[in-house]
Motif scaffolding. Sequence first.
Motif, PDB file in Angstrom:
ATOM      1  N   MET A  45       0.846  -1.193   0.000  1.00  0.00           N
ATOM      2  CA  MET A  45       0.000   0.000   0.000  1.00  0.00           C
ATOM      3  C   MET A  45       0.877   1.237   0.000  1.00  0.00           C
ATOM      4  N   ARG A  46       0.271   2.355  -0.396  1.00  0.00           N
ATOM      5  CA  ARG A  46       0.978   3.635  -0.333  1.00  0.00           C
ATOM      6  C   ARG A  46       0.259   4.516   0.682  1.00  0.00           C
ATOM      7  N   VAL A  47       1.017   4.991   1.663  1.00  0.00           N
ATOM      8  CA  VAL A  47       0.430   5.780   2.758  1.00  0.00           C
ATOM      9  C   VAL A  47       1.139   7.124   2.847  1.00  0.00           C
ATOM     10  N   LEU A  48       0.363   8.178   2.924  1.00  0.00           N
ATOM     11  CA  LEU A  48       0.921   9.517   3.139  1.00  0.00           C
ATOM     12  C   LEU A  48       0.440  10.007   4.505  1.00  0.00           C
ATOM     13  N   ASP A  49       1.370  10.373   5.365  1.00  0.00           N
ATOM     14  CA  ASP A  49       1.026  10.820   6.721  1.00  0.00           C
ATOM     15  C   ASP A  49       1.402  12.301   6.840  1.00  0.00           C
ATOM     16  N   LEU A  50       0.374  13.141   6.894  1.00  0.00           N
ATOM     17  CA  LEU A  50       0.614  14.585   6.937  1.00  0.00           C
ATOM     18  C   LEU A  50       0.768  15.033   8.392  1.00  0.00           C
ATOM     19  N   ASP A  71       6.506  16.386   7.835  1.00  0.00           N
ATOM     20  CA  ASP A  71       6.386  17.194   9.046  1.00  0.00           C
ATOM     21  C   ASP A  71       7.242  18.447   8.856  1.00  0.00           C
ATOM     22  N   PHE A  72       6.816  19.550   9.423  1.00  0.00           N
ATOM     23  CA  PHE A  72       7.561  20.789   9.163  1.00  0.00           C
ATOM     24  C   PHE A  72       8.686  21.025  10.176  1.00  0.00           C
ATOM     25  N   SER A  73       8.763  20.183  11.226  1.00  0.00           N
ATOM     26  CA  SER A  73       9.786  20.411  12.243  1.00  0.00           C
ATOM     27  C   SER A  73      11.061  19.608  11.936  1.00  0.00           C
ATOM     28  N   PRO A  74      12.183  20.294  11.724  1.00  0.00           N
ATOM     29  CA  PRO A  74      13.436  19.556  11.466  1.00  0.00           C
ATOM     30  C   PRO A  74      13.822  18.673  12.647  1.00  0.00           C
ATOM     31  N   GLY A  75      13.535  19.113  13.870  1.00  0.00           N
ATOM     32  CA  GLY A  75      13.876  18.336  15.062  1.00  0.00           C
ATOM     33  C   GLY A  75      13.119  17.017  15.098  1.00  0.00           C
ATOM     34  N   ILE A  76      11.830  17.094  14.866  1.00  0.00           N
ATOM     35  CA  ILE A  76      10.988  15.892  14.896  1.00  0.00           C
ATOM     36  C   ILE A  76      11.382  14.940  13.763  1.00  0.00           C
ATOM     37  N   ILE A  77      11.624  15.502  12.583  1.00  0.00           N
ATOM     38  CA  ILE A  77      12.036  14.669  11.437  1.00  0.00           C
ATOM     39  C   ILE A  77      13.374  13.991  11.736  1.00  0.00           C
ATOM     40  N   SER A  78      14.255  14.731  12.413  1.00  0.00           N
ATOM     41  CA  SER A  78      15.575  14.168  12.729  1.00  0.00           C
ATOM     42  C   SER A  78      15.444  12.954  13.671  1.00  0.00           C
ATOM     43  N   ASP A  97      -3.042   5.320  -1.304  1.00  0.00           N
ATOM     44  CA  ASP A  97      -4.244   4.565  -0.915  1.00  0.00           C
ATOM     45  C   ASP A  97      -4.837   5.144   0.362  1.00  0.00           C
ATOM     46  N   ILE A  98      -3.950   5.622   1.242  1.00  0.00           N
ATOM     47  CA  ILE A  98      -4.391   6.158   2.531  1.00  0.00           C
ATOM     48  C   ILE A  98      -3.665   7.481   2.782  1.00  0.00           C
ATOM     49  N   VAL A  99      -4.420   8.472   3.207  1.00  0.00           N
ATOM     50  CA  VAL A  99      -3.795   9.709   3.698  1.00  0.00           C
ATOM     51  C   VAL A  99      -4.231   9.880   5.155  1.00  0.00           C
ATOM     52  N   ILE A 100      -3.248  10.138   6.008  1.00  0.00           N
ATOM     53  CA  ILE A 100      -3.525  10.271   7.451  1.00  0.00           C
ATOM     54  C   ILE A 100      -3.323  11.722   7.879  1.00  0.00           C
ATOM     55  N   ILE A 101      -4.286  12.223   8.623  1.00  0.00           N
ATOM     56  CA  ILE A 101      -4.123  13.538   9.278  1.00  0.00           C
ATOM     57  C   ILE A 101      -4.513  13.322  10.739  1.00  0.00           C
ATOM     58  N   SER A 102      -3.540  13.276  11.623  1.00  0.00           N
ATOM     59  CA  SER A 102      -3.890  13.057  13.026  1.00  0.00           C
ATOM     60  C   SER A 102      -3.281  14.152  13.898  1.00  0.00           C
ATOM     61  N   PHE A 103      -4.125  14.825  14.632  1.00  0.00           N
ATOM     62  CA  PHE A 103      -3.723  15.903  15.545  1.00  0.00           C
ATOM     63  C   PHE A 103      -2.811  16.919  14.841  1.00  0.00           C
ATOM     64  N   VAL A 104      -3.260  17.394  13.724  1.00  0.00           N
ATOM     65  CA  VAL A 104      -2.472  18.328  12.917  1.00  0.00           C
ATOM     66  C   VAL A 104      -3.276  19.584  12.575  1.00  0.00           C
ATOM     67  N   LEU A 105      -4.579  19.400  12.316  1.00  0.00           N
ATOM     68  CA  LEU A 105      -5.369  20.520  11.803  1.00  0.00           C
ATOM     69  C   LEU A 105      -5.456  21.688  12.793  1.00  0.00           C
ATOM     70  N   GLU A 106      -5.181  21.423  14.064  1.00  0.00           N
ATOM     71  CA  GLU A 106      -5.219  22.511  15.055  1.00  0.00           C
ATOM     72  C   GLU A 106      -4.063  23.495  14.869  1.00  0.00           C
ATOM     73  N   TYR A 107      -3.095  23.112  14.030  1.00  0.00           N
ATOM     74  CA  TYR A 107      -1.954  24.008  13.771  1.00  0.00           C
ATOM     75  C   TYR A 107      -2.049  24.644  12.383  1.00  0.00           C
TER      76      TYR A 107
END
Lengths: 106, 319
Positions: free
Chosen positions: B160-165, B189-196, B227-237
């Motif tokens: 499957m192909r999954v995109l997690d925003l 993700d827009f945070s370099p720290g979290i991505i790291s 196939d799946i796009v995930i948005i979890s606890f993101v829209l508040e930002y």
Amino acid sequence: MFIDPFIIRSINRSELRKRILLYLNEIYPNATYLAEIARVVKSDPSNVKGALVGLGNRYNGYSSLVSLGLVEIIEDSGFKYYRLSEYGKKVVELLRSYHTYYNKFM
Amino acid sequence: MNSSIKKLDINLAMIVQLSMLHLIQIGLKYGVFRELTTKRHYSDVLTAIPVRNKPLLKSLLDTYSKLGILEKGVNELVGSDFSYILALNSADNKYLLPDWVPLFEEIYKMVDYAFISPQHPKILMDFDKDADFWDMRLALELNNVYRRIIVSIGEIKDEMRVLDLGCGSISPVEIGKFLGPNGEYVGVDFSPGIISIAKQRIQNSGFDWVTLKEVDIKAIRPKTRYDIVIISFVLEYVDNIQKVVKNAMEVLEEKGKLIIVEPFRENYPNIEAWEFFERLTREFVEFPKKSSIIESLENDGYTYRVQELGKSILIIEKL
């Protein structure tokens, strides 16, 4: 189990405490004695004792690995052995995960 | 899965309740209610309460007003009679998770530091500077609960192909592990720290089907279909929900699913109490309304089927 990020950040900045934790993690769940830890981390036993249980003004009660709950002391036949606690194991896992991040951002 | 959904909803509702109590505690601690026994001019109240960070104090007063704890007229404030019942339903108590409580206590404490200075080093809510604290937050069992729900709803598996925003630092491993070398998980993700931190974990796990990108989710222009796009606890930002939902729908395959996990504000009374604390993160806007998401879909003219699970999950299937 809540882990205070300030503790992880503080240990990351302290090379000796970090080396001790990594060594105790390597031999976990076994315990070892002070002189052996000092030999492996290539430091003086008095410095290692300071990092483990505190020594005068250096590594006071707030920052020694035992008082932070990261290392536990096992006493057997008058000898003291040191072992990574469950809590300490979690801290080591996080320290490893944050290694690149800390190097890059802190 | 039903019990996981219930677990998620009950714990989110409890976060709101606990935030409410802490919000009242702050008012007591800083003498806010004492200052509002008679009608006062807004600026006089701000001056009388001895905290340095006046914008935060204003945010507190506005939150009290939204919750009905005080009445706000034109430039005037006065305390209201207010009562609050904390509900502990014995049948639901088995769903309560303990591990978020000490972490939220830390956040509640940060308000004291924020009243001294918004840049106080003991405030750990910056996505980049405090990525370690965010990582601990994302590792809570509460977050594992919704990750498992997402995997179950999306029937996520290899090929499957999954995109997690807004993927954070844990999901790339915890959701990525359900895929395999024939699938693809792309985390943004827009945070370099979290991505790291996430990259370090992916490297340790050897999941070479996981790709991580440091991009603002509003700016994504993926060419691949998922196939799946995930948005979890993101829209508040996000200040433009419609744009994010549109991007997500655009990259979905036909019959693909967009899975959104959020404490939708229609479903959580007094959510403003929780929001007050989350505003310690500079980017926080507000928790989204379910209706704003549906409205976005309508405006963009998509053909879709929507399913609501519990109080915090929307599944949007692209037809």
